[in-house]
Design a protein around this motif. Structure first.
Motif, PDB file in Angstrom:
ATOM      1  N   ALA A   1      71.947  72.544  47.822  1.00  0.00           N
ATOM      2  CA  ALA A   1      70.485  72.630  47.794  1.00  0.00           C
ATOM      3  C   ALA A   1      70.048  74.095  47.876  1.00  0.00           C
ATOM      4  N   GLY A   2      69.073  74.479  47.031  1.00  0.00           N
ATOM      5  CA  GLY A   2      68.554  75.842  47.052  1.00  0.00           C
ATOM      6  C   GLY A   2      67.918  76.196  48.382  1.00  0.00           C
ATOM      7  N   HIS A   3      67.633  75.187  49.204  1.00  0.00           N
ATOM      8  CA  HIS A   3      66.943  75.404  50.479  1.00  0.00           C
ATOM      9  C   HIS A   3      67.791  76.174  51.490  1.00  0.00           C
ATOM     10  N   TYR A   4      69.095  76.207  51.310  1.00  0.00           N
ATOM     11  CA  TYR A   4      69.940  76.952  52.253  1.00  0.00           C
ATOM     12  C   TYR A   4      70.064  78.412  51.823  1.00  0.00           C
TER      13      TYR A   4
END
Lengths: 377, 377
Positions: free
Chosen positions: A254-257
């Protein structure tokens, strides 16, 4: 547009006036706990507002890691990913699982963030009737080709109406589909349900399947959970607890990390402290349950058909929207705040009154609400 | 996994050691500003961690409204929507616009959150060559049926490489498509570019189109912007500034307004204060620009082919990944922290060294970095 003038609690300042308060989601009353506030201040002074960097570079802070460690421990020793908002949880989950399912089956009353996440997959999205395992079964039969793998997505506790999803029954339906996945957004269950506050999956007896991350046998469905730390927990941000292996995959996928600043440091520190209180003070949860029972009992005696679960949310429909607005307004005039929700996932066109009870409400406060309400409905 | 032990600034404590710091996104050094920290603490003490309620009920706080008012004012008197994380911006924007375009054209190096948002539309998503208006034109011609309306989505400033998107040229290409929309995620441009810090759209001379919300004439494209307050601004959370009408539509359409707790109150208060500093201290931005020029000039003298824009990010490729890891490591040993990014949108398989300069770096600090780097490359 009313403005909050204090932490949310049994009494809350709204537009400068102190109300007996039965609204929102601060179920354990921790948002204003002195230890939680102190943790936020100390972290602000020492670390500033955020690391302003990605976690793959110099973005990590001890507070963010502490939230993840505590959330992992809450679920029995796995790991967790902590991110800026609970709203992102279903999206992060489904992105990580993207290649492992062929269609999304969504409870029709699921929260907006789950509907958003389902759409993002680009796969067929089929709504099944709210909390209805039989309808799920029928939709699965009608939707899937042989060998296709379903992902079922549902709230654990539904925000507006306070119903508990029949997770064990949904899980059982999925038993017949090898590779099936059950994903639960437990924003309103986490910290509330279950002896240890693990939420709806604990209530349904499914905790062990979650922590393992993989099914006990190849044919059992896999179970994944996301939730928020902004409601019962009293902090802020989203959480995804799972096995260590799966969390490593989330961070890699996920790009969120790698592509976001982690939650602000004062908030992460406050949230870590709130998780500590949640785990060290089980009496808060016991008291919350007793209060939920007391409120629901009182409403039943008034003629409302409320359920008898330990969920601290009661959803009341009394005539049309105008009538419910009137009731809400008259309670405000008597110094009591409950919410009238004009529209929300799961509500009819007339909306509903929503009453939330907290661990910090006394018997007398609940009686006062019931007495006032009785004269208005 | 390195841990931050101080606010990000020209010097930053990492794993207990103080480094001369050229990493991350705290371009103006406001994350650790005493006024910003004080605002966070005071709000925590007065309001607790969050309102724990939706903004359609009792969720509003003065701090959240103040952030929106200041962000609206920054763009000339419109309004703004403030939400938990900049990562959500493109998704909120595209959800609100959903029925008004037929295909998404995405710069191939756009940030992960834009790719996520594009996928969520369920419409065709076509990547165009990075920062290439001619390729955009070719893709539009190949993709659209007559009368179809494109939505072009791009970063304003690209996070890893620091390039500025050619917004005026992209805008010009769209002139030929009635109903076309240009959406910019300006996470790294907001607060940095433009005389007033409005970011890449100000740099491109397009501010007025943004504030108006609607095109000057029926055939001109519409322009929308989202950004983050976590980087140059020094606070935390995402922002979407636009016309009053459009912000009202965002709030009515996206689940993020009615179905989420607004940003945590201490963070909102800190962010409002940081926005105030951003607007009252234009010298910070001037100094940042001078520092960017000074750093880039020094790198050019060293043989690097850096651009000469005022963006405070330099992306250096020096041999393979192992060599860049070595350089990063040796700088750390000399007390200087820059980032080696193994993977990011826009980078090749070998990754890159990323150097970020701040407004608070002195000439001497920049010289020290350049002197050390010169001996290693």
């Amino acid at each position: 547009m009313p403005l909050m003038g204090s932490p949310p609690g049994d009494h809350t300042v709204i537009d400068g006036t102190r109300y007996l308060y039965f609204a929102g989601t601060g179920y354990l009353g921790l948002q204003g706990h002195p230890d939680v506030i102190r943790a936020a201040c100390e972290a602000a002074q020492r670390y500033g507002i955020s690391s302003a960097n990605s976690r793959t570079a110099f973005g990590n802070t001890a507070a963010v890691l502490e939230v993840e460690r505590r959330a992992g421990a809450l679920f029995g020793g796995g790991d967790a990913f902590y991110f800026a908002s609970g709203y992102m949880g279903p999206s992060i989950l489904l992105q990580t699982l993207q290649r492992e399912f062929d269609a999304v089956l969504l409870d029709e009353w699921s929260h907006y963030c789950s509907a958003d996440a389902a759409r993002q997959t680009g796969l067929p999205v089929v709504a099944f009737r709210h909390a209805d395992p039989d309808d799920l079964h029928a939709r699965l039969t009608a939707t899937l080709e042989p060998g296709q793998r379903p992902l079922v997505l549902t709230d654990g506790v539904f925000a507006a109406r306070g119903e508990i999803a029949p997770l064990a029954e949904l899980w059982h339906v999925l038993d017949q589909y090898p590779g099936a996945i059950l994903c639960v957004d437990d924003a309103h269950g986490l910290g509330v349900l279950g002896a240890d506050g693990r939420g709806t999956i604990e209530h349904a007896g499914l905790t062990e399947s979650l922590v393992r991350g993989e099914p006990a046998d190849a044919n059992a469905p896999r179970l994944f959970l996301c939730g928020t730390l902004s409601k019962a927990v009293g902090g802020y941000g989203g959480i995804l607890p799972s096995s260590r292996d799966f969390i490593a995959r989330v961070k890699a996928t996920a790009g969120h990390y790698g592509g976001a600043t982690p939650p602000p440091t004062p908030v992460a520190a406050a949230t870590a402290k709130a998780l500590e209180l949640l785990q060290s003070q089980p009496a808060l949860r016991t008291r919350l349950r007793e209060n939920a029972m007391r409120l629901k009992q009182g409403l039943r005696e008034m003629g409302f058909s409320t359920d008898d679960t330990p969920v601290p949310i009661c959803c009341l429909t009394v005539g049309d929207a105008a009538n419910m607005r009137r009731i809400q307004q008259m309670l405000m005039e008597q110094g009591i705040a409950i919410a009238y929700m004009a529209a929300y996932s799961g509500l009819g066109p007339e909306g509903a009154l929503r009453v939330a009870v907290f661990a910090t409400h006394t018997d007398e406060m609940i009686r006062q609400l019931l007495d006032s309400l009785r004269l208005l409905v």
